[in-house]
Design an enzyme around this catalytic site. Structure first.
Site, mmCIF file in Angstrom:
data_model
loop_
_atom_site.group_PDB
_atom_site.id
_atom_site.type_symbol
_atom_site.label_atom_id
_atom_site.label_comp_id
_atom_site.label_asym_id
_atom_site.label_seq_id
_atom_site.Cartn_x
_atom_site.Cartn_y
_atom_site.Cartn_z
ATOM 1 N N LYS A 51 13.344 -14.339 -6.128
ATOM 2 C CA LYS A 51 13.415 -15.582 -5.356
ATOM 3 C C LYS A 51 12.311 -15.638 -4.298
ATOM 4 C CE LYS A 51 17.721 -14.849 -4.123
ATOM 5 N NZ LYS A 51 17.997 -13.597 -4.880
ATOM 6 N N THR A 52 12.237 -14.601 -3.472
ATOM 7 C CA THR A 52 11.212 -14.559 -2.422
ATOM 8 C C THR A 52 9.818 -14.496 -3.029
ATOM 9 O OG1 THR A 52 12.753 -13.427 -0.939
ATOM 10 C CG2 THR A 52 10.413 -13.292 -0.396
ATOM 11 N N ASP A 103 14.962 -17.790 3.745
ATOM 12 C CA ASP A 103 15.645 -16.749 2.981
ATOM 13 C C ASP A 103 17.102 -16.677 3.417
ATOM 14 O OD1 ASP A 103 15.879 -14.752 1.120
ATOM 15 O OD2 ASP A 103 15.086 -13.180 2.418
ATOM 16 N N THR A 132 21.960 -15.980 -2.482
ATOM 17 C CA THR A 132 22.706 -15.225 -3.485
ATOM 18 C C THR A 132 24.091 -15.821 -3.691
ATOM 19 O OG1 THR A 132 23.495 -13.723 -1.763
ATOM 20 C CG2 THR A 132 21.524 -13.064 -2.970
ATOM 21 N N ARG A 196 14.053 -4.824 -7.564
ATOM 22 C CA ARG A 196 13.821 -4.017 -6.365
ATOM 23 C C ARG A 196 14.502 -2.662 -6.479
ATOM 24 N NH1 ARG A 196 16.124 -7.101 -3.189
ATOM 25 N NH2 ARG A 196 14.396 -8.505 -2.774
#
Length: 422
Positions: A51-52, A103, A132, A196
């Site tokens: 997303k980021t 965010d 999320t 991640r």
């Protein structure tokens, strides 16, 4: 030194892995980014799926002022300051509206989200949000109506393996060392669809091994992580797996399993309100009319939790969990509303029968609005048989009585009233 996940963060869509339905050839987000015409949108998906990264790719691709806020650390004052900067920068920007990336937008309060509305609506900024949590519950309706929502998925195993091989070949800190992926089952399981996490695991294993050849096996990965493979992670894939097991245990009438999964969430630091919300949903969806008191108790649980707080709130959650799991089950209301919605979709806007229409004016009365309506309380048993559905749906059966004592009793009463129905 930056973490591996940050060092390998893609700068272009061609380097981006996963989410082909959004950024693949001719996909909607790729077309939007490449055209330079970006409208406000919200990216919804689990952690570590890009997303980021997508927001930063847009920042690199478009020649526009780009502002970032974190909902965790920013307040209304910060939002207003950024909007004021955006207003000023518009005079110097030729490429379009400034972009504001927020965010964890689900953590913004209603007042914080309200402060964004004007700037988004009048084009002072183009908003890109990342969350999320389901935006339907966490983002206010006026703001949600001004944004398109794009759903990002957990990365497939093939995507994660592609990323792992890319890390071996592209990262200067790893490049040159011989990395052998002999087994990947544990690596992929621990990663849980999260890029991640995958890169953090790789970095951990590589940094803890001084051998010239670094082998990845299931045993080595598990040993290096020194954690149980089913440990709860409130920010990762296990968040969704545990809550799924919790709800399914309640639905399956197993209070022991339900209370166990509740304990896993409590011990893992899950948001108590998130658990309470799911209990309210389960009370209506899974227990339903078999025990209507379940919804009352679940709602009381949510209310009491907000008043009492933590850690005593765990006792309130436990009481509601055991009660719901031990209750008889019915999804008749859930099935009924879905069937009714499907019926509306098929039949469209059917007219309301004349005798049921409101008749506040003389003209409406002259048109027979409300004529021949029978006021139920004027009749025995407070009931008068008459047609309530549109003409084309006359006598259509939508709600089906299920096999539990509560609904059986209700069904008997309705059959007594309607004779040939239910």
């Amino acid at each position: 030194m930056q973490p591996l996940a940050e060092r390998l963060r893609p700068k272009t869509l061609d380097d981006y892995i996963g989410q082909k339905h959004l950024v693949g050839p001719k996909a909607i987000l790729r077309q939007m980014i490449e055209s330079g015409h970006v409208s406000s949108f919200i990216l919804w998906g689990p952690p570590g799926v890009g997303k980021t990264t997508l927001a930063k790719i847009i920042a690199n691709k478009l020649d526009r002022p780009f502002y970032t806020l974190s909902a965790v650390t920013s307040g209304v004052k910060d939002v207003r300051e950024v909007i004021e900067k955006a207003k000023q920068s518009r005079f110097f920007s030729q490429g379009g509206n400034p972009i504001l990336f927020i965010d964890e937008i689900h953590r913004f309060s209603k007042s914080q989200q309200d402060s964004l509305l004007g700037a988004v609506e009048n084009g002072t900024v183009t908003l890109i949000g990342a969350t999320t949590e389901n935006p339907s519950f966490e983002v206010i309706t006026p703001l949600l109506s001004r944004c398109q929502v794009y759903v990002l998925k957990s990365l497939e195993d093939a995507d994660l393996l592609e990323l792992a091989n890319k890390a071996v070949l592209a990262d200067p800190e790893i490049k040159g060392r011989k990395i052998v992926f002999e087994e990947t089952e544990s690596l992929l399981r621990y990663a849980g669809g999260d890029a991640r996490k995958l890169l953090n695991i790789i970095e951990l294993v590589v940094s803890s091994d001084e051998n010239e050849t670094i082998r990845f096996t299931n045993e080595i990965v598990t040993e290096r992580l020194q954690q149980n493979p089913i440990a709860y992670d409130k920010d990762g894939e296990m968040h969704y797996d545990i809550i799924s097991a919790f709800i399914k245990s309640i639905r399956g009438s197993d209070p022991d399993a339900a209370i166990y999964w509740l304990a896993r969430m409590v011990a893992g630091g899950e948001d108590p309100k998130f658990i309470a919300r799911r209990l309210v949903i389960s009370a209506a969806e899974d227990i339903g009319l078999a025990n209507p008191n379940a919804l009352l108790l679940a709602n009381a649980c949510f209310d009491a939790l907000t008043k009492i707080g933590w850690p005593e709130g765990r006792i309130i959650l436990a009481e509601a969990t055991v009660y719901l799991a031990s209750s008889p089950k019915s999804n008749s209301a859930y099935l009924a509303i879905d069937e009714a919605l499907a019926l509306v979709e098929r039949t469209g806007n059917l007219p309301v029968p004349l005798h049921l229409r409101n008749s506040p004016t003389k003209l409406m009365k002259e048109l027979n609005y409300g004529k021949n309506y029978k006021y139920s309380h004027d009749f025995p048993n407070n009931f008068a048989a008459q047609q309530f559905l549109p003409d084309k749906l006359k006598n259509t059966s939508i709600w089906k009585v299920q096999d539990n004592p509560s609904e059986k009793k209700t069904g008997e009463w309705l059959r007594f009233l309607w004779k040939d129905r239910f």
